[in-house]
Write a protein that holds these residues in place. Sequence first.
Motif, short mmCIF file in Angstrom:
data_model
loop_
_atom_site.label_atom_id
_atom_site.label_comp_id
_atom_site.label_asym_id
_atom_site.label_seq_id
_atom_site.Cartn_x
_atom_site.Cartn_y
_atom_site.Cartn_z
N GLY A 57 -81.08 -12.62 38.16
CA GLY A 57 -80.68 -13.77 38.97
C GLY A 57 -81.84 -14.45 39.63
N PHE A 58 -81.57 -15.08 40.78
CA PHE A 58 -82.53 -15.96 41.41
C PHE A 58 -83.10 -15.37 42.70
CE2 PHE A 58 -79.85 -19.47 39.27
CZ PHE A 58 -80.57 -19.34 38.10
N HIS A 59 -82.70 -15.89 43.85
CA HIS A 59 -83.43 -15.61 45.09
C HIS A 59 -82.72 -14.60 45.99
CE1 HIS A 59 -86.47 -18.62 44.26
NE2 HIS A 59 -85.49 -19.39 43.81
N SER A 60 -83.51 -14.09 46.94
CA SER A 60 -83.05 -12.96 47.76
C SER A 60 -83.53 -13.12 49.19
CB SER A 60 -83.59 -11.66 47.17
OG SER A 60 -85.01 -11.62 47.28
N CYS A 61 -83.05 -12.23 50.05
CA CYS A 61 -83.58 -12.13 51.41
C CYS A 61 -83.36 -10.72 51.92
CB CYS A 61 -82.93 -13.15 52.35
SG CYS A 61 -81.21 -12.81 52.78
N TRP A 62 -84.08 -10.38 52.97
CA TRP A 62 -83.88 -9.13 53.69
C TRP A 62 -83.45 -9.48 55.11
CZ3 TRP A 62 -83.36 -4.07 52.92
CH2 TRP A 62 -83.43 -3.23 54.03
N VAL A 63 -82.36 -8.85 55.57
CA VAL A 63 -81.88 -9.04 56.94
C VAL A 63 -82.09 -7.73 57.68
CG1 VAL A 63 -79.97 -9.77 58.41
CG2 VAL A 63 -80.14 -10.64 56.07
N ARG A 64 -82.90 -7.77 58.71
CA ARG A 64 -83.23 -6.55 59.46
C ARG A 64 -82.03 -6.05 60.26
NH1 ARG A 64 -87.08 -10.21 60.92
NH2 ARG A 64 -86.26 -10.22 63.05
N ALA A 65 -82.07 -4.78 60.62
CA ALA A 65 -80.98 -4.18 61.40
C ALA A 65 -80.83 -4.87 62.74
CB ALA A 65 -81.23 -2.69 61.58
N ASP A 66 -81.95 -5.25 63.39
CA ASP A 66 -81.83 -5.92 64.68
C ASP A 66 -81.17 -7.28 64.54
OD1 ASP A 66 -84.68 -6.45 63.54
OD2 ASP A 66 -84.40 -8.09 64.95
N GLN A 67 -81.38 -7.95 63.40
CA GLN A 67 -80.69 -9.23 63.16
C GLN A 67 -79.21 -9.00 62.93
OE1 GLN A 67 -83.38 -10.27 59.85
NE2 GLN A 67 -83.86 -12.16 60.94
N LEU A 68 -78.85 -7.93 62.22
CA LEU A 68 -77.44 -7.61 62.02
C LEU A 68 -76.76 -7.27 63.34
CD1 LEU A 68 -77.75 -5.39 58.81
CD2 LEU A 68 -76.86 -7.74 58.92
N ASP A 69 -77.47 -6.53 64.18
CA ASP A 69 -76.91 -6.19 65.50
C ASP A 69 -76.66 -7.45 66.32
OD1 ASP A 69 -77.03 -3.53 64.82
OD2 ASP A 69 -78.90 -3.15 65.90
N GLY A 70 -77.61 -8.39 66.26
CA GLY A 70 -77.44 -9.63 67.00
C GLY A 70 -76.26 -10.45 66.47
#
Length: 487
Positions: free
Chosen positions: A471-484
């Motif tokens: 496929g195409f593009h990706s990202c990483w979402v940190r745990a602190d961003q998920l908590d927020g």
Amino acid sequence: MTETRNDTRTSGPLEGEENPYLLGVYAPVDTEISADDLEVIGEIPRDLNGVYLRNGPNRRFPAQGRYHWFDGDGMVHGVHFENGRARYANRWVRTAAFAAEDAAGQALWTGVMEDPKGNPFGNGHGLGIKDSANTDVIFFNGRILSTWYLCGSPTTMDPLSLETLGAETFLGTLTGDFMAHPKVDEATGELFWFDYGPEPPYLRYGVVGPDGKVAHTADIGLPGPRLPHDMAITENHVVLMDLPLIQDQEARLQGRYRIHFERELPSRFAVLPRRGDSASVRWFEAAPGYIYHVVNAWEEGDEIVMDVCRVKDPQHQPRIRHPLARMLAYLRLDAQLWRYRFDLRTGRTTEGPRDDDNTEFPMVDSRVVGRRNRFGYAVHIAPEDTLLFDGLVRYDLHTGERQDHRFGPGRWGSEAPFAPRDGGTEEDDGYLVSFVTDEREGRSEVVVLDAADLAAGPVCRILLPQRVPTGFHSCWVRADQLDGAAR
């Protein structure tokens, strides 16, 4: 493991003509699943916490005419890492077009290589191609935005369940369309984007504030319709592009979508303040070429420095005999790491290569977007007739050194975002995460690499219960961003 099955056929209407982008590692999957307790080779680092998300085309219903890889419905695959364990899920991006075809139980749109005249609807500019939101996936204000490469309606998704939440309107303030690769400045909480189309002024630039509302827009006049794909930001400026890849207007008036590369036109770059307008644009010229993806940009005194993956010739000539030879040639990538310097005092452009290898889909630590970075990470393009990623490259942009990792024979990867280890502050103090599919076994896994030592090989491999199509593009979402986001 839970699953939702849908009736998907991978055979198309072109009898006897094999489309390689519907076969092997590209073949769509017809099942949405959620899986815990995945088999692991090695040990998942306990300081790797967050979610890896990757978007890409996954056709649900075969349509009339020729299939182009870009036609597939968006599907996001995600792996959530938490305390040394991993969970996998995949979900279609349920856009308005997906919902219409789902209700009909069949394809209602033709693909990008066919006449869109009978298609139900398109984007805000009247382009009648299906907006499948299959291109990128970006984290902003607690949600995921799935985007489309020809400018469409961004679709919001929950970063963990991958449930589609609907079209993103930024609290009712977004008018028009939205490009594939908006930039998020994590330091200010702003999001930057543009919209382009076939009618004057051809380009519109905008900013979404940290409150989630559109805070600024500006029309940017161009000499004619263009096909910009990416942009850059710095602490005080943005860089927009006027590149000589142009939509054929005669074809458009006949209901067809066709592009051509004007080899005699220069590349032009608009540098303007973040809240600037057309009157504040400084134009810089450079050699003709095309840029799909920006690595990063920053300010050095009076200069804007921008690293990109530059394509010298975006319209390759077909090199094999095949009914879809033109499509296959167009999808080939031949890009180099390239640096531009735009001197705001003199108006001069300086440009040149940083590497001569074929690398693309660049990533940096998301925390340094718009600020000077040291490391960039990219995929290595395999010398194949279709677009395949055979490894990863780490560039040290200060010293010029590079590290490589190859996935191995018959193993093809995905764009690999940088995932900081818990508490890590350096740009290589963490991991790279990539989906890898073994075409011989028809099986996919997640490979985790130490970002500071790619040559050491995988820290661990997480085997998946379902193949993940290329496929195409990706990202990483940190745990602190998920908590927020949860708050």
